[in-house]
Write an enzyme that holds these catalytic residues in place. Structure first.
Site, PDB file in Angstrom:
ATOM      1  N   ILE A 329       0.858  -1.195   0.000  1.00 50.78           N
ATOM      2  CA  ILE A 329       0.000   0.000   0.000  1.00 50.78           C
ATOM      3  C   ILE A 329       0.893   1.243   0.000  1.00 50.78           C
ATOM      4  O   ILE A 329       0.707   2.167  -0.785  1.00 50.78           O
ATOM      5  CB  ILE A 329      -0.938   0.014   1.234  1.00 50.78           C
ATOM      6  N   LEU A 330       1.909   1.212   0.861  1.00 51.39           N
ATOM      7  CA  LEU A 330       2.824   2.363   0.941  1.00 51.39           C
ATOM      8  C   LEU A 330       3.522   2.611  -0.395  1.00 51.39           C
ATOM      9  O   LEU A 330       3.676   3.756  -0.828  1.00 51.39           O
ATOM     10  CB  LEU A 330       3.870   2.093   2.041  1.00 51.39           C
ATOM     11  N   LYS A 490      12.711 -30.869 -12.617  1.00 54.67           N
ATOM     12  CA  LYS A 490      13.906 -31.359 -13.311  1.00 54.67           C
ATOM     13  C   LYS A 490      13.403 -31.984 -14.609  1.00 54.67           C
ATOM     14  O   LYS A 490      12.671 -32.983 -14.595  1.00 54.67           O
ATOM     15  CB  LYS A 490      14.634 -32.387 -12.448  1.00 54.67           C
ATOM     16  N   GLY A 551      23.494 -43.404 -14.373  1.00 56.48           N
ATOM     17  CA  GLY A 551      23.591 -44.702 -13.694  1.00 56.48           C
ATOM     18  C   GLY A 551      24.847 -45.483 -14.012  1.00 56.48           C
ATOM     19  O   GLY A 551      25.018 -46.594 -13.521  1.00 56.48           O
TER      20      GLY A 551
END
Ligand code: GLY
Length: 649
Positions: A329-330, A490, A551
């Protein structure tokens, strides 16, 4: 006819920008699913750059500028609409409750606006009715408030009367990009196009673009001053420790707000409301007898450094205005002014660079101490070295080792290994979870997902389309585990089951689409520097080159290419696949890799938890060695004890 500027978001930031652009002659369209869902509606409307205690100096400057713009901005809007915003220069008092806090408090806070210390007697005189425990406090006379809901109404009315096109009830589903240009936004009502786009979707921004903005819930309530109380008992905001009490001139008193990292979990809770009431009654006891009027909650858009994201993006015609956290808001007037200058006049205020999104994408934006698991005999001066934690898509991780859940002999071994690896990211194959493949049953309970960040992967996907579909399922899976803001994936597109080599073209195509859908994409690739660059350019959060076939445990077969990728990448490089032993893990880290993903080498070891621990140590050792800088390699031997300067007879 297309608009000049399309703004995504329905809060105060979006509307303030829309009005500013329109007043400067642009044709503007605002798209929002629900204007009332924005944090704007939930806020208390404090304009408190002083009392909020903002430590960042540039942020202080931004807040100060906005608070100076406020009175004129409000007058203009009120004149325009003939509706009051409830703007009130009421000041803010920050009472402190204990003597030692008082002593601490009496040291001048770093505030961009003036602050005055009030002793006990003075503060009780100035604001009668404070709790007995209040022993002093700071007075911020230039802080103010606005009735945020009235302001939202005024902004909507002003926008309508200025002919800003407001499209409510329409959800933006994706941002279409081509060659670093936004070419349209996909919405629930079809494609919308404009010349320029602004992302101002607050806590929801990260569903549309991989920005590190997440929701921080705040619960609130209001009471009403009873009619028999003749005058307003409170005429300034009270801002205590994690509590504020904001009196409105119409007799409402707003009490807020909790700070909860619970994603988009809705509703008020008894615990939340109890905390607010206890704290509020301690500060200003008489409200305990006032009737409760309303309870509500909202979601602040928070970034990792709690500063907004403002300015240009990776697309030439897309500007960011999001992440305003506690100060939306500010900051509305200053955000609108700076962004209108930027969009319409290409004027970049020097302040903007501090709030640029790229601060989250560089490899070393925040320094922290590198801590590593020291051996007991090591001396402490060796145990720390300046380093930056790993940052991926704005999220910070202390560990640079990622692991997986597949191939373990038992779930217990997997659990122990994850713990011993010290990892904070665990990748999970979405398809294997779906099909309850061995080792993937009961994953929700097997790991502590409040501590481990899930990295859903698209393993098993042969085509672009499949990978995109599975990535979307992965996002849902993370949500089900309570990781509402997890947009990581991933990306694996692997057509051939024999060699398991990723398809570069399919991966690039899927990455492009997933980035558009707001995913933080971590693509698994062959060690191809050109492909890595392209993936970075389409907005991937990392690149994950393989060390050798998945692997295989063959080690760093692609070291030369990985080196080139590391040298050129502006996003983290995660070496993935093929590392078989801790020495190889250390070597990849010594080369400057930002992180490693190791699964098989741990899961298939004879003692997986011990190997996980070894990989943890190796990752840290390699990183430390990289930071320490290795000695140059010489062709010939050089004696360890130099002969120069020795005494000869
Ligand atoms: N601005 C106060 C809050 O976000 O709770």
């Amino acid at each position: 006819m297309t608009s000049d500027v399309l703004i995504m978001g329905g809060g105060v930031i979006s509307m303030a920008i829309a009005i500013e652009l329109k007043l400067r002659g642009a044709k503007v369209i605002v798209v929002s699913r629900d204007f009332d869902a924005a944090a704007t509606h939930a806020a208390a409307g404090m304009l408190a750059p002083g009392a909020e205690i903002i430590s960042d100096e540039t942020m202080q400057e931004l807040c100060k500028r906005s608070s100076y713009l406020y009175p004129d901005w409000i007058s203009k809007l009120e004149e325009f609409t003939s509706i009051s915003t409830g703007y009130w220069s009421c000041g803010v008092l920050t009472p402190v409750l204990w003597k030692d806090e008082r002593d601490k408090g009496a040291i001048s806070p770093s505030s961009p606006l003036p602050a005055y210390w009030l002793e006990k007697e003075a503060i009780h005189q100035y604001q009668p009715g404070l709790g007995e425990e209040v022993v002093g406090g700071w007075w911020y006379p230039e802080d103010a408030q606005v009735d945020n809901r009235a302001l939202a109404q005024v902004l909507l009315t002003a926008a309508k009367s200025l002919n800003v096109e407001l499209k409510e009830g329409i959800a933006v589903e994706g941002i279409q990009q081509q060659q670093r240009q936004v070419v349209g936004v996909q919405t629930s009502a079809g494609i919308l196009r404009a010349e320029h786009y602004v992302l101002a979707a607050g806590a929801w921004s990260n569903a549309l673009f991989p920005l590190p903005v997440r929701p921080i819930k705040g619960q609130m309530l209001s009471v009403r001053v009873p009619e028999f109380v003749p005058d307003l008992p409170l005429r300034r905001v009270l801002f205590g420790e994690e509590i504020y009490i904001v009196p409105r001139r119409d007799g409402r008193i707003i009490v807020g707000a909790t700070i909860e990292n619970v994603g988009f979990t809705p509703h008020n809770t008894p615990a939340g409301i109890q905390t607010l009431l206890q704290r509020a009654i301690r500060l200003f006891p008489q409200i305990q007898n006032y009737p409760i009027q309303e309870l509500w909650w909202g979601f602040r858009p928070a970034t990792p450094d709690e500063l907004p994201i403002l300015g240009t993006s990776s697309c030439e015609n897309l500007t960011f205005a999001t992440g305003h956290y506690r100060n939306g808001i500010l900051l509305a007037p200053v955000t609108a002014a700076l962004l209108a200058d930027l969009i319409l006049e290409q004027k970049t205020d020097p302040l903007l660079s501090h709030f640029h999104y790229s601060r989250f994408h560089t490899k070393s934006s925040t320094n922290s101490m590198l801590t590593y698991p020291t051996l007991k005999t090591q001396k402490s001066e060796l145990s720390t070295l300046e380093d930056s934690p790993l940052q991926i898509a704005g999220k910070t991780f202390q560990s640079r080792l990622m692991t997986g859940t597949g191939k373990y002999r038992s779930i217990e071994e997997m659990q122990q290994s994850v713990v011993k690896s010290g990892c904070q990211i665990v990748t999970v194959a979405v398809r294997r979870v779906q099909t309850n493949a061995p080792g993937h049953e009961g994953l929700a309970e097997a790991l502590d997902w409040t501590k481990i960040w899930m990295l859903p992967n698209t393993a098993g996907c042969k085509t672009t389309e499949e990978a995109i579909r599975v990535a979307r399922l992965g996002r849902e899976m993370a949500k089900l585990l309570g990781q509402e803001d997890n947009n990581f994936v991933k990306l694996e597109v692997i057509p051939n089951p024999k060699y398991l080599l990723p398809d570069p073209i399919g991966t690039l195509q899927a990455a492009e689409q997933l980035v558009k859908e707001g995913f933080a994409v971590l693509p698994y690739i062959n060690s191809d520097p050109m492909l890595a660059k392209h993936l970075e350019e389409v907005g991937c959060a990392t690149v994950m080159p393989l060390a050798s076939p998945i692997g295989s445990g063959q080690g760093l077969k692609t070291a030369a290419n990985i080196q080139i990728i590391i040298e050129n990448a502006k996003v983290p490089v995660v070496v993935d696949a093929g590392i078989g032993a801790p020495s190889e893990a250390a070597q990849a880290m010594e080369m400057g890799a930002d992180a490693l993903l190791i699964n098989s080498a741990i899961a298939l070891a004879q003692n997986p938890p011990a190997m996980a621990h070894a990989m943890n140590l190796a990752t840290v050792a390699g990183r430390l060695a990289y930071l320490a800088g290795r000695m140059p390699i010489k062709t010939y031997a050089i004696a360890s004890s130099p002969l120069t300067g020795t005494v000869t007879s």
